[in-house]
Design a protein around this motif. Sequence first.
Motif, PDB file in Angstrom:
ATOM      1  N   ILE A 195      87.891  62.967  44.085  1.00 19.93           N
ATOM      2  CA  ILE A 195      87.078  62.329  45.122  1.00 19.93           C
ATOM      3  C   ILE A 195      87.826  62.295  46.448  1.00 19.93           C
ATOM      4  N   VAL A 196      89.123  62.060  46.394  1.00 25.91           N
ATOM      5  CA  VAL A 196      89.947  62.057  47.609  1.00 25.91           C
ATOM      6  C   VAL A 196      89.847  63.401  48.323  1.00 25.91           C
ATOM      7  N   LEU A 197      89.942  64.496  47.576  1.00 28.56           N
ATOM      8  CA  LEU A 197      89.894  65.825  48.184  1.00 28.56           C
ATOM      9  C   LEU A 197      88.565  66.072  48.891  1.00 28.56           C
ATOM     10  N   VAL A 198      87.472  65.600  48.300  1.00 26.44           N
ATOM     11  CA  VAL A 198      86.158  65.758  48.922  1.00 26.44           C
ATOM     12  C   VAL A 198      86.055  64.898  50.178  1.00 26.44           C
ATOM     13  N   LYS A 199      86.501  63.656  50.104  1.00 28.87           N
ATOM     14  CA  LYS A 199      86.433  62.776  51.276  1.00 28.87           C
ATOM     15  C   LYS A 199      87.275  63.341  52.425  1.00 28.87           C
ATOM     16  N   ARG A 200      88.462  63.853  52.118  1.00 30.50           N
ATOM     17  CA  ARG A 200      89.301  64.431  53.178  1.00 30.50           C
ATOM     18  C   ARG A 200      88.605  65.611  53.843  1.00 30.50           C
ATOM     19  N   ALA A 201      87.967  66.465  53.032  1.00 27.94           N
ATOM     20  CA  ALA A 201      87.253  67.606  53.597  1.00 27.94           C
ATOM     21  C   ALA A 201      86.117  67.133  54.494  1.00 27.94           C
ATOM     22  N   MET A 202      85.412  66.090  54.081  1.00 30.01           N
ATOM     23  CA  MET A 202      84.331  65.541  54.896  1.00 30.01           C
ATOM     24  C   MET A 202      84.851  65.023  56.228  1.00 30.01           C
ATOM     25  N   LEU A 203      85.973  64.343  56.200  1.00 30.53           N
ATOM     26  CA  LEU A 203      86.540  63.813  57.440  1.00 30.53           C
ATOM     27  C   LEU A 203      86.934  64.939  58.398  1.00 30.53           C
ATOM     28  N   ARG A 204      87.414  66.041  57.853  1.00 29.49           N
ATOM     29  CA  ARG A 204      87.788  67.186  58.701  1.00 29.49           C
ATOM     30  C   ARG A 204      86.570  67.887  59.297  1.00 29.49           C
ATOM     31  N   SER A 205      85.397  67.694  58.688  1.00 28.27           N
ATOM     32  CA  SER A 205      84.218  68.467  59.064  1.00 28.27           C
ATOM     33  C   SER A 205      83.261  67.715  59.977  1.00 28.27           C
ATOM     34  N   ALA A 206      83.654  66.555  60.471  1.00 23.85           N
ATOM     35  CA  ALA A 206      82.755  65.757  61.310  1.00 23.85           C
ATOM     36  C   ALA A 206      83.415  65.403  62.635  1.00 23.85           C
ATOM     37  N   SER A 207      82.609  65.286  63.665  1.00 26.76           N
ATOM     38  CA  SER A 207      83.121  64.926  64.983  1.00 26.76           C
ATOM     39  C   SER A 207      83.416  63.434  65.090  1.00 26.76           C
TER      40      SER A 207
END
Length: 261
Positions: A195-207
């Motif tokens: 879940i951490v890996l998915v959340k980190r990717a989401m944070l990188r993909s948003a302004s």
Amino acid sequence: MNSRQHTAGGASRRQAMAEHVMRQGSASVTDLAEAFGVSVMTVHRDLDELERQGMVRKFRGGATAQASNVFESNIVYRRTAHQEEKEAIARHVARLIEPGSSIMLDDSTTALAVARHLGEVTPLTVVTNFLEAIKLLAAAPGIRLMALGGEYHPTHDSFLGVACVDAIEAMSTDMVVVSTSAVSDRYAFHQEQEIVLVKRAMLRSASRRVLAIDHSKLARVALHKVAPLDDFDTIVVDSRAPAEAVQLLREKHRNVEIAEL
């Protein structure tokens, strides 16, 4: 009743039993047998299965909803915990969203609460890996829905893994709303690596990055660091948060907003 109907009925009963234990905090085997109209032996079998799934903890003569790290991640537990606070946070976060924008939601029940308010700010493009949010928004007018794939995890009712991360990294949204299981004065944490890996990717993909957390998450840590609090543009917490905890957050992060219940 055929075997398929029997299996479905058992699954429905076990979910109801888990929710009953969570509401009460604990329950005895005899109380559960009476409440659900089944034998003590059936209750024991149901509790064995619920414990295997991480939904409850068995003890001699009953079961408890005392949370462990794994238990706190379970979707059934998360649906029933701090509902009033999550609803207040969701209303507040919805007011931060601009019509015509794109928003990514993680698989938290706080983000699910936000999803229930998105019809108020359409048109929107919504991206999520949370199956319940996908079902909720699938027929919503004014919402362009994009579902993130990956390996389905029934415990979380969401899609995770490498394929999900790859899908996220191919996107760029205006905003992401995430929640985490613990927040210190410097970091947001979660207990499960996938879940951490998915959340980190989401944070990188948003302004714009919004951390939405109820007060029970404050002044806690978990196994994995998701991100420093400085990585979030806005932190939204409910008004039941202790004043000293909010003050500590504001000393480290200026943009802390309080969602009034």
